[in-house]
Design an enzyme around this catalytic site. Structure first.
Site, PDB file in Angstrom:
ATOM      1  N   GLU A   1      11.152   5.998   0.784  1.00 14.06           N
ATOM      2  CA  GLU A   1      11.660   5.473  -0.544  1.00 14.06           C
ATOM      3  C   GLU A   1      12.465   6.582  -1.238  1.00 14.06           C
ATOM      4  O   GLU A   1      12.232   8.074  -1.136  1.00 14.06           O
ATOM      5  CB  GLU A   1      10.531   5.285  -1.580  1.00 14.06           C
ATOM      6  CG  GLU A   1       9.707   3.954  -0.963  1.00 14.06           C
ATOM      7  CD  GLU A   1       8.786   3.412  -2.031  1.00 14.06           C
ATOM      8  OE1 GLU A   1       9.059   3.621  -3.300  1.00 14.06           O
ATOM      9  OE2 GLU A   1       7.948   2.808  -1.880  1.00 14.06           O
TER      10      GLU A   1
ATOM     11  N   HIS B   1       8.826  -1.428  -5.386  1.00 16.00           N
ATOM     12  CA  HIS B   1       7.613  -0.766  -5.584  1.00 16.00           C
ATOM     13  C   HIS B   1       7.250  -0.826  -7.243  1.00 16.00           C
ATOM     14  O   HIS B   1       6.867  -0.440  -7.977  1.00 16.00           O
ATOM     15  CB  HIS B   1       7.739   0.862  -5.617  1.00 16.00           C
ATOM     16  CG  HIS B   1       6.776   1.545  -5.605  1.00 16.00           C
ATOM     17  ND1 HIS B   1       6.613   2.753  -4.725  1.00 16.00           N
ATOM     18  CD2 HIS B   1       5.145   1.207  -5.650  1.00 16.00           C
ATOM     19  CE1 HIS B   1       5.265   3.205  -4.614  1.00 16.00           C
ATOM     20  NE2 HIS B   1       4.661   2.143  -5.322  1.00 16.00           N
TER      21      HIS B   1
ATOM     22  N   SER C   1       0.829  -1.410  -0.096  1.00 14.81           N
ATOM     23  CA  SER C   1      -0.020   0.084   0.054  1.00 14.81           C
ATOM     24  C   SER C   1       0.872   1.159   0.108  1.00 14.81           C
ATOM     25  O   SER C   1       1.098   1.805  -1.082  1.00 14.81           O
ATOM     26  CB  SER C   1      -1.016  -0.146   1.181  1.00 14.81           C
ATOM     27  OG  SER C   1      -0.295   0.111   2.501  1.00 14.81           O
ATOM     28  N   ARG C   2       1.264   1.868   1.145  1.00 11.01           N
ATOM     29  CA  ARG C   2       1.893   2.981   1.290  1.00 11.01           C
ATOM     30  C   ARG C   2       3.082   2.662   2.441  1.00 11.01           C
ATOM     31  O   ARG C   2       2.693   2.095   3.435  1.00 11.01           O
ATOM     32  CB  ARG C   2       1.116   4.085   1.731  1.00 11.01           C
ATOM     33  CG  ARG C   2       0.313   4.587   0.699  1.00 11.01           C
ATOM     34  CD  ARG C   2       0.796   5.272  -0.550  1.00 11.01           C
ATOM     35  NE  ARG C   2      -0.130   5.701  -1.496  1.00 11.01           N
ATOM     36  CZ  ARG C   2      -0.593   5.163  -2.282  1.00 11.01           C
ATOM     37  NH1 ARG C   2      -0.089   3.737  -2.920  1.00 11.01           N
ATOM     38  NH2 ARG C   2      -1.234   5.486  -3.234  1.00 11.01           N
TER      39      ARG C   2
END
Length: 386
Positions: free
Chosen positions: A302, A320, A272-273
């Site tokens: 990131e 990612h 997700s995040r």
């Protein structure tokens, strides 16, 4: 004065100037813009992440719209520059837009697009892939084999967890969370426990019907439960996949205290995040619980990982890539381009941003609408009646 940025140009004589801060998969998105008299400029700088100064140089003195990336900081400075250049639209090539100050864009009258509706199955597939890889310790075993350490079968060599009959936990049972749950239930006959502020009625009906099918076939039926709290999911599930939105309430949703509530051999998946997980606390938990495993596609800072995470053999880390199927990434590029094109052409906003199939059908022209504009209501934009 900003330093010039290298570009690739399509349709140099086009009436409208559209800039893409990155090369994107496929060519349909370029063709759609060119057919509508757009000059398309694609940044070819050898940089993974462009700076604000780089993007200002790309925008220049005249720019009708920009297609950007979630790694870029789109705030007041960039929207001011785009507005001064006559720009009307910006679209993230992503479903998320945490990198975008939507209020600043609205202040300058700029429409902000995103690309939902095309990532659901692809993202769910990666979450399922990480779940399977973690449960069977596939990455560890692959490294062991490549290092030439295998000298014969052993009873205890890379013993992992069987998924069948275990419980999968989903935190955030929206489109992606529900798609992931279905994959794990259908693929591995897992029971479901989920937590969401809203009831996932369609998911519940699916699990009930599938359980009845299994029972009629002489197999153990699967079950579902809507948890009253997130902690209930953490305590009961064997595999837990995170699918919440990122806001103030979900920052470090998984922290030291909540990790301690999970089973010692549990598997945690995050596609997700990154900031949903307290990465430093996770590293410590992995150190002290060698049979606890994690699969991460996103990270708190990131493109960096917290110190120690890369050294954890019980962590699977990928860069990612949840949306990285050819169909999805090309679809995202198409939707982002059509968001910008639609605003330039003063098209209305599509009424359902998750129903994007008409925009992705290569055998017919896309609808005359912007697929998804997140600040459409704030800007008072009309809604398509198509």
């Amino acid at each position: 004065m900003a330093k010039p940025v290298s570009i690739e140009v399509w349709n140099p004589s086009g009436k409208y100037r559209v800039v893409s801060t990155k090369s994107m998969p496929g060519t349909r998105w370029i063709d759609l813009l060119v057919r509508q008299d757009c000059r398309v400029e694609i940044c070819t700088e050898k940089k993974t992440i462009l700076s604000v100064e780089d993007i200002i140089a790309l925008i220049g003195n005249k720019c009708d719209g920009v297609i950007g990336q979630l790694t870029e900081d789109w705030g007041d400075t960039l929207f001011s520059a785009l507005s001064k250049a006559g720009g009307k639209a910006f679209s993230n090539m992503a479903v998320g837009y945490n990198n975008v100050d939507v209020d600043a864009a609205t202040k300058y009258g700029i429409a902000v697009g995103n690309t939902p509706g095309v990532l659901t199955e692809t993202t769910a597939e990666l979450a399922a892939s990480l779940s399977l890889a973690a449960s069977r310790r596939i990455v560890e075993a692959d490294g062991f084999m490549r290092a030439g350490l295998y000298d014969g079968w052993l009873p205890h060599l890379f013993v992992g967890n069987l998924l069948k009959g275990q419980t999968v936990g989903v935190i955030g049972a929206g489109r992606i969370g529900s798609a992931y749950a279905r994959m794990m239930i259908e693929g591995f006959k897992m029971n479901l426990i989920y937590y969401d502020l809203y009831q996932a009625t369609r998911l519940e009906k699916f699990v009930t019907a599938y359980g009845q099918f299994l029972k009629a076939s002489g197999e153990q039926p699967v079950t579902w439960k809507r948890a009253s709290s997130m902690d209930e999911v953490l305590q009961q599930a064997d595999v837990i996949s995170l699918h919440p939105i990122l806001d103030k309430t979900t920052y470090h949703l998984i922290n030291k205290e909540r990790l301690s509530k999970m089973k010692k051999e549990a598997i945690l998946i995050n596609c997700s995040r990154g900031p949903v997980v307290d990465e430093e606390a996770l590293v410590e938990h992995l150190k002290h619980n060698p049979m606890f495993r994690v699969g991460l596609d996103v990270f708190e800072d990131e493109p960096y990982m917290k110190p120690g995470l890369a050294d954890m053999p019980n962590a699977i880390v990928v860069p990612h890539i949840a949306s990285a199927s050819k169909w999805t990434r090309e679809g995202m590029a198409t939707l982002a381009a059509l968001n910008v094109l639609g605003k330039i052409k003063e098209y209305p906003t599509w009424s359902n941003p998750n129903a994007v199939d008409p925009f992705l059908d290569e055998n017919s022209p896309p609808p005359s609408a912007c697929p998804s504009i997140v600040n459409a209501k704030a800007l008072g934009l009309p809604v398509s009646k198509l």
